[in-house]
Motif scaffolding. Structure first.
Motif: not given
Lengths: 399, 173
Positions: A303-326
């Protein structure tokens, strides 16, 4: 994912489960012969090791099952009740219980079984245990110091030994099987029987014992579901196949102002950084706790978009990837970092000098967005908080 | 009377018991127990017989804070009721139900009863210090690999072995 209580099975129905489980428990104990005091104390005089065999088989079965279930992601070991270690009271209490065992001929569970099949000595033992417990509850202030001394918390044996839990399982199973073998020898010697090794029995025991080691090896040497996810992510990164949907800060601000209810803005930095500063309406799911089950619902919804952010691009990308697999949620990363977003909207300075029309528009948009976002945060401060999911600790043991 | 059927193979019985324990941990997140139910009975008894004492004693009030107002409405009490039913069913199926006193060959009835009560009292008292008995602390503790549980198990069996010689007249010929 287990345990099923309290999230899937309520605490009322849990009492029905208790009754059913108890029936199985009592049935198994009685069938094993634990309603007979002679069979129980046989362990201590060497003529009957049934207690040891039943006890260790049950312990190893359950332990292997716990390890296997946890490995398959069915059981959350962080949630089940681990009996706490209070060093002195465990030793002294155990010592007193041992005396009770050899004098009374039962332990509490077996005395209940004995009473159920009509053994008067079992009933007397229960009466005695009522008296003993009453003595403890009445005299508690006198024992409190001993009872509370050396609290080591919910310590596991493998943590104490500093080994992996699979290795610990191996040791316990190996000790149990050796104990089975040698106690059978002792038992036969004391009862004047010769020890024979009939082929079918040997084959059966080898298969049963082997199965335990096979299962333990599976747990130890195959990746768990969490490791599998991490592995898939690593593979994807290595092949650089990751595609990220990016959201620019301006778009995010617009979306927040107009459709905040369609967005989960997720701060994946640690809790301290989050409390220090976070984007408006953001919630905090630190990267390394993303796999915890309290957050599962965020990654399995559509129902909702998840938008990830962090201080660095890498961290946000890691989180986004993880979310995709979860799960199957719609995941984005914020193109800008936390501080960039802050600078763009909240530390805005009026453009000076030669200003193009576009620059002016951008300034005006961001300035207004900042105000609107601040208002939004204020008006939603009680609404938009994530439901605090309490992971309830399970009560257990015999207290 | 019919001859009682032989006991089950200990490994099979242990395996079944292990599965019951595993199911319990999977469903409820906690292990099996026994002495805790007796404690609930004790607390309920104190509450009914001496309500003033119950209200004024720190221990019972702490217990109440942890376990609620109705001591008997506890998981372990229901589980132990189940144990009674399950053991009775097993006894019926194997023709083992009979009212009798089991004792060592050289022990009188009185000695056996006194020893059973004394042993029960010791075990009950010890189970409170040890935070559980053979079921709740030793067996369930072993299943979840708790250090305290395994330690209690070793203490119980170690102490019983050490004392076995002194009480051999209760049990042996």
């Amino acid at each position: 994912m287990g345990p099923l209580v309290p999230d899937i099975i309520g605490s009322e129905f849990n009492l029905v489960i208790a009754l059913l489980v108890g029936i199985g428990f009592g049935f198994a104990l009685e069938q094993a012969g634990f309603s007979s005091t002679k069979k129980l104390v046989g362990l201590f005089y060497g003529y009957d090791f049934t207690v040891l065999k039943v006890f260790f088989t049950a312990g190893v079965t359950a332990m292997t099952g716990v390890l296997l279930f946890s490995h398959l992601g069915w059981l959350d070991l962080g949630l089940i009740y681990i009996n706490p270690t209070f060093l002195w009271s465990a030793l002294v209490g155990g010592g007193i219980m041992g005396a009770g065992f050899i004098i009374g001929g039962f332990c509490p569970g077996t005395s209940v079984c004995a009473a159920a099949v009509g053994k008067v000595d079992g009933m007397m033992f229960i009466l005695g245990s009522i008296l003993g417990i009453f003595a403890f509850t009445e005299g508690y202030p006198a024992f409190e110091q001993l009872y509370m001394a050396e609290n080591w918390g919910a310590l596991t044996a493998y943590d104490f030994l500093g080994i992996s839990k699979e290795l610990f399982g191996f040791y316990v199973a190996a000790v149990a099987i050796m104990a089975f073998f040698f106690t059978t020898l002792i038992e036969n010697r004391i009862n004047g029987r010769t020890t024979t090794f009939p082929k079918p029995v040997v084959r059966r025991n080898v298969i049963a014992g082997g199965l335990v080691f096979v299962l333990l090896a599976l747990v130890a040497f195959t990746p768990s579901d969490k490791e599998l996810i991490q592995k898939r992510i690593a593979e994807e990164r290595r092949q650089q196949k990751c595609v990220f949907k990016e959201m620019p800060a301006d778009k995010l601000a617009y979306e927040l102002i107009h459709n905040y209810w369609e967005i989960n803005l997720i701060d994946v930095r640690d809790t301290a950084s989050y409390s220090a500063y976070h984007l408006p309406l953001a919630i905090n799911i630190p990267l390394d706790s993303m796999m915890n089950r309290e957050w599962k619902s965020y990654f399995t919804q559509t129902h909702k978009k998840n938008i990830f952010y962090a201080d660095t691009d890498t961290t946000a990308k890691k989180a986004c990837l993880l979310a995709k697999h979860l799960g199957k949620s719609d995941n984005y990363i914020l193109r800008e970092s936390t501080s960039e977003f802050r600078a763009m909207f909240f530390d805005l300075s009026v453009p000076e000098g030669h200003v193009t029309k576009q620059e002016q528009n951008i300034y005006r948009f961001r300035h207004e967005a900042a105000m609107q976002l601040t208002n939004l945060v204020k008006s939603l401060q009680h609404l938009n908080k994530p439901v605090k999911k309490e992971v309830r600790k399970i009560q257990g043991g015999c207290s | 009377m019919k001859q009682p059927k032989p006991y089950m193979n200990p490994y099979l019985a242990g395996f079944i018991l292990g599965l019951v324990l595993l199911a319990t941990i999977y469903i409820t997140g906690r292990g099996l127990g026994a002495s805790g139910a007796v404690k609930s009975v004790v607390v309920e008894g104190v509450k009914d017989i001496a309500p003033n004492h119950y209200a004024n004693t720190a221990f019972y009030q702490e217990y109440r804070a942890d376990h609620g107002d109705q001591p008997l409405r506890s998981w372990l009490v229901f589980e132990v009721l189940g144990v009674l039913i399950g053991a009775f069913l097993s006894g019926v199926l194997s023709d083992r139900i009979s009212l009798r006193l089991e004792k060592g060959p050289r022990t009188s009835n009185t000695t056996r009863i006194v020893a059973a009560i004394a042993g029960g009292a010791l075990f009950g008292f010890g189970s409170q210090l040890g935070r559980g008995c053979t079921s709740g602390s030793a067996l369930s503790g072993m299943a979840v690999m708790s250090f305290g549980g395994i330690l209690t198990m070793l203490a119980i069996f170690g102490s019983a072995y050490m004392l076995a010689y002194f009480f051999r007249k209760l049990w042996l010929k």
